[in-house]
Design a protein around this motif. Structure first.
Motif, PDB file in Angstrom:
ATOM      1  N   LYS A   1       0.832  -1.210   0.000  1.00 41.70           N
ATOM      2  CA  LYS A   1       0.000   0.000   0.000  1.00 41.70           C
ATOM      3  C   LYS A   1       0.865   1.258   0.000  1.00 41.70           C
ATOM      4  O   LYS A   1       0.584   2.221  -0.725  1.00 41.70           O
ATOM      5  N   ASN A   2       1.906   1.240   0.823  1.00 41.57           N
ATOM      6  CA  ASN A   2       2.791   2.407   0.880  1.00 41.57           C
ATOM      7  C   ASN A   2       3.580   2.589  -0.412  1.00 41.57           C
ATOM      8  O   ASN A   2       3.785   3.717  -0.884  1.00 41.57           O
ATOM      9  N   ALA A   3       4.037   1.471  -0.979  1.00 43.66           N
ATOM     10  CA  ALA A   3       4.759   1.539  -2.249  1.00 43.66           C
ATOM     11  C   ALA A   3       3.861   2.109  -3.336  1.00 43.66           C
ATOM     12  O   ALA A   3       4.267   2.989  -4.101  1.00 43.66           O
ATOM     13  N   MET A   4       2.622   1.621  -3.406  1.00 39.32           N
ATOM     14  CA  MET A   4       1.690   2.099  -4.425  1.00 39.32           C
ATOM     15  C   MET A   4       1.428   3.590  -4.276  1.00 39.32           C
ATOM     16  O   MET A   4       1.385   4.325  -5.268  1.00 39.32           O
ATOM     17  N   ALA A   5       1.269   4.043  -3.036  1.00 38.74           N
ATOM     18  CA  ALA A   5       1.022   5.467  -2.801  1.00 38.74           C
ATOM     19  C   ALA A   5       2.178   6.317  -3.317  1.00 38.74           C
ATOM     20  O   ALA A   5       1.966   7.382  -3.915  1.00 38.74           O
ATOM     21  N   GLU A   6       3.408   5.854  -3.105  1.00 44.78           N
ATOM     22  CA  GLU A   6       4.580   6.614  -3.565  1.00 44.78           C
ATOM     23  C   GLU A   6       4.729   6.557  -5.082  1.00 44.78           C
ATOM     24  O   GLU A   6       5.048   7.564  -5.725  1.00 44.78           O
ATOM     25  N   PHE A   7       4.492   5.393  -5.669  1.00 43.64           N
ATOM     26  CA  PHE A   7       4.561   5.286  -7.131  1.00 43.64           C
ATOM     27  C   PHE A   7       3.503   6.178  -7.780  1.00 43.64           C
ATOM     28  O   PHE A   7       3.775   6.849  -8.795  1.00 43.64           O
ATOM     29  N   GLU A   8       2.306   6.201  -7.207  1.00 46.64           N
ATOM     30  CA  GLU A   8       1.244   7.045  -7.753  1.00 46.64           C
ATOM     31  C   GLU A   8       1.572   8.527  -7.587  1.00 46.64           C
ATOM     32  O   GLU A   8       1.238   9.337  -8.450  1.00 46.64           O
TER      33      GLU A   8
ATOM     34  N   LEU B   1       4.487   2.509 -13.220  1.00 43.24           N
ATOM     35  CA  LEU B   1       3.164   2.008 -13.605  1.00 43.24           C
ATOM     36  C   LEU B   1       3.098   0.485 -13.460  1.00 43.24           C
ATOM     37  O   LEU B   1       2.100  -0.067 -12.973  1.00 43.24           O
ATOM     38  N   ALA B   2       4.147  -0.192 -13.878  1.00 41.19           N
ATOM     39  CA  ALA B   2       4.201  -1.650 -13.745  1.00 41.19           C
ATOM     40  C   ALA B   2       4.237  -2.059 -12.280  1.00 41.19           C
ATOM     41  O   ALA B   2       3.608  -3.055 -11.883  1.00 41.19           O
ATOM     42  N   HIS B   3       4.959  -1.290 -11.480  1.00 48.17           N
ATOM     43  CA  HIS B   3       5.040  -1.592 -10.057  1.00 48.17           C
ATOM     44  C   HIS B   3       3.703  -1.377  -9.358  1.00 48.17           C
ATOM     45  O   HIS B   3       3.368  -2.096  -8.413  1.00 48.17           O
ATOM     46  N   VAL B   4       2.949  -0.379  -9.815  1.00 47.29           N
ATOM     47  CA  VAL B   4       1.611  -0.150  -9.251  1.00 47.29           C
ATOM     48  C   VAL B   4       0.744  -1.383  -9.469  1.00 47.29           C
ATOM     49  O   VAL B   4       0.033  -1.836  -8.558  1.00 47.29           O
ATOM     50  N   ASP B   5       0.810  -1.962 -10.669  1.00 47.88           N
ATOM     51  CA  ASP B   5       0.033  -3.173 -10.959  1.00 47.88           C
ATOM     52  C   ASP B   5       0.439  -4.318 -10.030  1.00 47.88           C
ATOM     53  O   ASP B   5      -0.421  -5.071  -9.543  1.00 47.88           O
ATOM     54  N   ALA B   6       1.731  -4.447  -9.780  1.00 46.86           N
ATOM     55  CA  ALA B   6       2.217  -5.501  -8.881  1.00 46.86           C
ATOM     56  C   ALA B   6       1.730  -5.261  -7.454  1.00 46.86           C
ATOM     57  O   ALA B   6       1.378  -6.211  -6.740  1.00 46.86           O
ATOM     58  N   CYS B   7       1.710  -4.003  -7.049  1.00 50.04           N
ATOM     59  CA  CYS B   7       1.223  -3.658  -5.704  1.00 50.04           C
ATOM     60  C   CYS B   7      -0.254  -3.995  -5.566  1.00 50.04           C
ATOM     61  O   CYS B   7      -0.684  -4.577  -4.557  1.00 50.04           O
ATOM     62  N   ILE B   8      -1.037  -3.627  -6.578  1.00 50.59           N
ATOM     63  CA  ILE B   8      -2.473  -3.921  -6.559  1.00 50.59           C
ATOM     64  C   ILE B   8      -2.700  -5.424  -6.462  1.00 50.59           C
ATOM     65  O   ILE B   8      -3.554  -5.896  -5.692  1.00 50.59           O
TER      66      ILE B   8
END
Length: 224
Positions: free
Chosen positions: A130-137, A153-160
């Motif tokens: 969740k924290n990683a996604m927030a920072e990537f976004e 963007l690819a990392h966001v998908d992995a986080c989700i």
């Protein structure tokens, strides 16, 4: 005075003098020398030594032109040592102190990667994802043209995927242990918030069965 006590005091004083002389010798290094020492240690992957050299540089020469570099390389060294809490703190402090610096997109990406590298299996806490996604976004929003954006963007998908997989794992656990109300809420949450994912489809298929179980339990309770 006891001769052993005297000997101990002498040893302590001599040791203190030695430490003082060593520190004094280190402090004789100028900012450029410490920067070079830190860079050499970093290149040799001796990140602990790099942290020491750059910290000395930052502490002794805070107004040097190398000070900002030292702040950044300290964070990078902690990152390579997998000391992620220390790296996050150092990166965030850098951004706070230098919000207009050209390295800020890199800093945000590194903070995100610190969290991303701590993502665990789906049965574990999903906070790192969740924290990683927030920072990537945040990186994507603030710096859409950054060189790090496509990978983010690819990392966001992995986080989700990790987050929703964790939600499904918990929902399935509740279902298996016959906590149908909790399971239903989790399945519904997945469907509402992660539409289009494989996990959402699985949750959608689970809802009717869980709802029937829940009705049966309520019916049995009413008869008692």
């Amino acid at each position: 005075m006891n001769k052993f006590l005297i000997a101990g005091l002498v040893f302590f004083l001599l040791s203190g003098c030695s430490l003082f002389e060593e520190e004094h010798q280190q402090m004789n290094k100028n900012a450029q020398q410490l920067a070079a020492e830190g860079a050499a240690s970093f290149m040799n992957e001796d990140y602990a030594a790099a942290v020491k050299a750059y910290t000395d540089l930052k502490d002794w020469y805070p107004f040097s032109k190398y000070a900002i570099l030292a702040e950044l390389k300290i964070a990078d060294a902690h990152f390579h040592l997998k000391e992620y809490p220390e790296a996050i703190a150092a990166y965030e402090n850098f951004e706070k102190m230098h919000p207009k610096n050209e390295a800020v997109p890199y800093i945000i990406n590194q903070v995100a990667m610190c969290w991303f590298n701590q993502i665990d299996t789906i049965d574990r806490d999903a906070t790192p994802a969740k924290n990683a996604m927030a920072e990537f976004e945040r990186l994507i929003r603030l710096f859409p043209d950054s060189e790090y954006t496509q990978e983010a963007l690819a990392h966001v998908d992995a986080c989700i995927d990790n987050i929703v997989s964790h939600e499904l794992y918990v929902a399935n656990f509740y279902n298996k242990t016959k906590k149908y109300q909790a399971a239903l809420k989790r399945y519904q949450y997945i469907v509402e918030n992660y539409a289009g994912t494989d996990q959402s489809q699985i949750a959608l298929e689970k809802i009717p069965t869980v709802s029937e179980h829940l009705k049966a339990v309520k019916s049995d309770n009413e008869k008692k």
